[in-house]
Design a protein around this motif. Structure first.
Motif: not given
Length: 337
Positions: A138-142, A148-153, A285-286
Motif C-alpha cells: 500500500l505504501g509503495q502505491v501511495l 507530481d506537484e503533490y509531495a507524499v511522505e 490508509a487501511q
C-alpha cells in the motif's frame, strides 16, 4: 571514537541537507535503488570464495534432510528449490535456528531451517509478516499515486495485529491536500495499483545495513532519517533492515513474505485523518487482504471489508486536531494506477 563521532555528524549534516531538496519521486527512487544495489554488491563481495554450510531441514516429511549449500549465497528459497515445487510456491517465510528469516536473505552459517506456510498449525509469524507486507504494498502505491506537484511522505508503518481487521500505512500528504477527501474511485485506483504489483510477482529483497547506509538511501527524507535512527537505536545489532520491491526501497520493522504473488484478494478500504503531526496532517490508509492459499467467499469478504473500513486505533504520542479545512482541491490522484 572522536573520529567516528565526527564522521557520523558529517553524514547526518549531508543527509539533512539532501532532505531539504525536493526531487521528483522517480529520481528519489533511482537514488535509493542505486545505493541499495551498491551495498548489496559490497555485502556479496564479502564471500569471494565458495564455502559450504550444512542446512538441516525441519518440518513435515523433512526431518533428517541435510542440504549442503553455499555460505553467503544460498537462501531459504534456494533450499526450497532442492525439495519440491510445493515448497517453492507455498513457502512465505523461514525459521533459521528458530528465528524468523526472510526467504531471500542469504544464509551465513550452518543451521536448522524450517519453511513456513499460511496453512501451518501455528501461522502466527507468517500472518504477521503477511500483514506487514500488505501494508508495504500500500505504501509503495501511495508514494507514486498522486500528481507530481503533490509531495507524499510515508511515515513509520504501525505494527497492528491481524485481529485488528485491517493493515495500516500512515502517510503525510502535501499540505495542499489537507482538505481532500478520497472518493471510492480513488480507493479503487489504489487497489488497482496494488493488484498490478501482485500480478508481477515481485520479490521482497532484504538487506540489513548500517545506519550510515540507510541514511544515504533516505537522504531526501528527514522523516525516514529519523525512523532509521529510531530503529537502529532499538536494534540489538545496531543495524536496520531494508527491503526492495521492484524499484521501491523501504524500511521494515520485521520480516516480509517472499513475494508479492503470495497476496491474492486485496482491497484498499479507507483513508482516515489522524490529525496534525510533526510532518503535517497524518492519514491512515487501511486495507484488507487474504493470501493465495486462503480465499474467502464474496459474502464473507463483504463482512470483512466493512470491518476493515473502520479506523484502526494505534497509540500515538503526537496527535492533534486538524486545522479548519480550506476549499477542497481537484482530485489529485493520477489515473495511471
Amino acid at each position: 571514537m572522536a573520529t567516528r563521532t565526527t564522521r557520523q555528524l558529517l553524514q547526518r549534516r549531508f543527509a539533512s541537507a539532501s532532505a531539504a531538496v525536493r526531487l521528483p519521486i522517480a529520481e528519489v527512487r533511482s537514488h535509493r535503488n542505486a545505493v541499495f544495489t551498491r551495498e548489496q554488491a559490497r555485502q556479496r563481495a564479502l564471500y569471494p570464495r565458495i564455502e559450504k554450510i550444512e542446512v538441516s531441514m525441519q518440518g513435515p516429511g523433512l526431518d533428517g534432510t541435510l542440504l549442503v549449500m553455499n555460505r553467503g549465497v544460498s537462501t531459504p528459497l534456494s533450499c526450497a528449490r532442492h525439495l519440491t515445487e510445493h515448497h517453492v510456491t507455498s513457502s512465505a517465510l523461514a525459521l533459521v535456528d528458530g528465528e524468523p528469516w526472510p526467504l531471500h536473505q542469504p544464509l551465513t552459517h550452518s543451521c536448522s531451517l524450517s519453511l513456513l506456510t499460511f496453512k501451518d498449525s501455528n501461522p502466527t509469524l507468517v500472518n504477521q509478516a503477511y500483514w506487514r507486507s500488505c501494508a508495504a504494498l500500500l505504501g509503495q502505491v501511495l508514494e507514486t499515486a498522486f500528481k507530481d506537484e503533490y509531495a507524499v511522505e510515508l511515515l513509520s508503518t504501525p505494527e497492528v495485529p491481524v485481529t485488528s481487521g485491517a493493515f495500516c500505512c500512515d502517510v503525510a500528504l502535501d499540505p495542499q491536500l489537507d482538505s481532500w477527501t478520497p472518493s471510492e474511485e480513488s480507493l479503487r485506483s489504489f487497489t488497482k495499483g496494488v493488484n498490478q504489483l501482485i500480478q508481477k510477482d515481485l520479490a521482497w529483497e532484504p538487506l540489513e545495513v548500517a545506519p550510515p547506509v540507510a541514511l544515504e538511501v533516505f537522504s531526501y527524507s528527514r522523516c525516514k532519517q529519523d525512523e532509521v535512527e529510531q530503529k537502529a537505536a532499538h536494534s540489538p545489532s545496531g543495524k536496520v533492515m531494508l527491503y526492495r520491491c521492484g524499484d521501491h526501497v523501504m524500511l521494515s520493522g520485521g520480516p516480509l513474505v517472499g513475494r508479492t504473488g503470495l497476496c491474492c484478494q486485496y482491497e484498499v478500504t479507507a483513508l482516515h485523518n489522524l490529525g496534525q503531526g510533526p510532518w503535517g496532517l497524518q492519514r491512515r490508509a487501511q486495507g484488507l487482504s487474504l493470501p493465495l492459499q486462503l480465499l474467502a467467499h464474496h459474502t464473507v469478504w463483504r463482512k470483512l471489508r466493512q470491518r476493515a473500513e473502520k479506523l484502526v486505533e494505534v497509540q500515538r504520542s503526537e496527535e492533534a486536531s486538524p486545522p479548519p479545512p480550506p476549499p477542497p482541491p481537484a482530485d489529485p490522484v493520477t489515473t495511471s494506477v
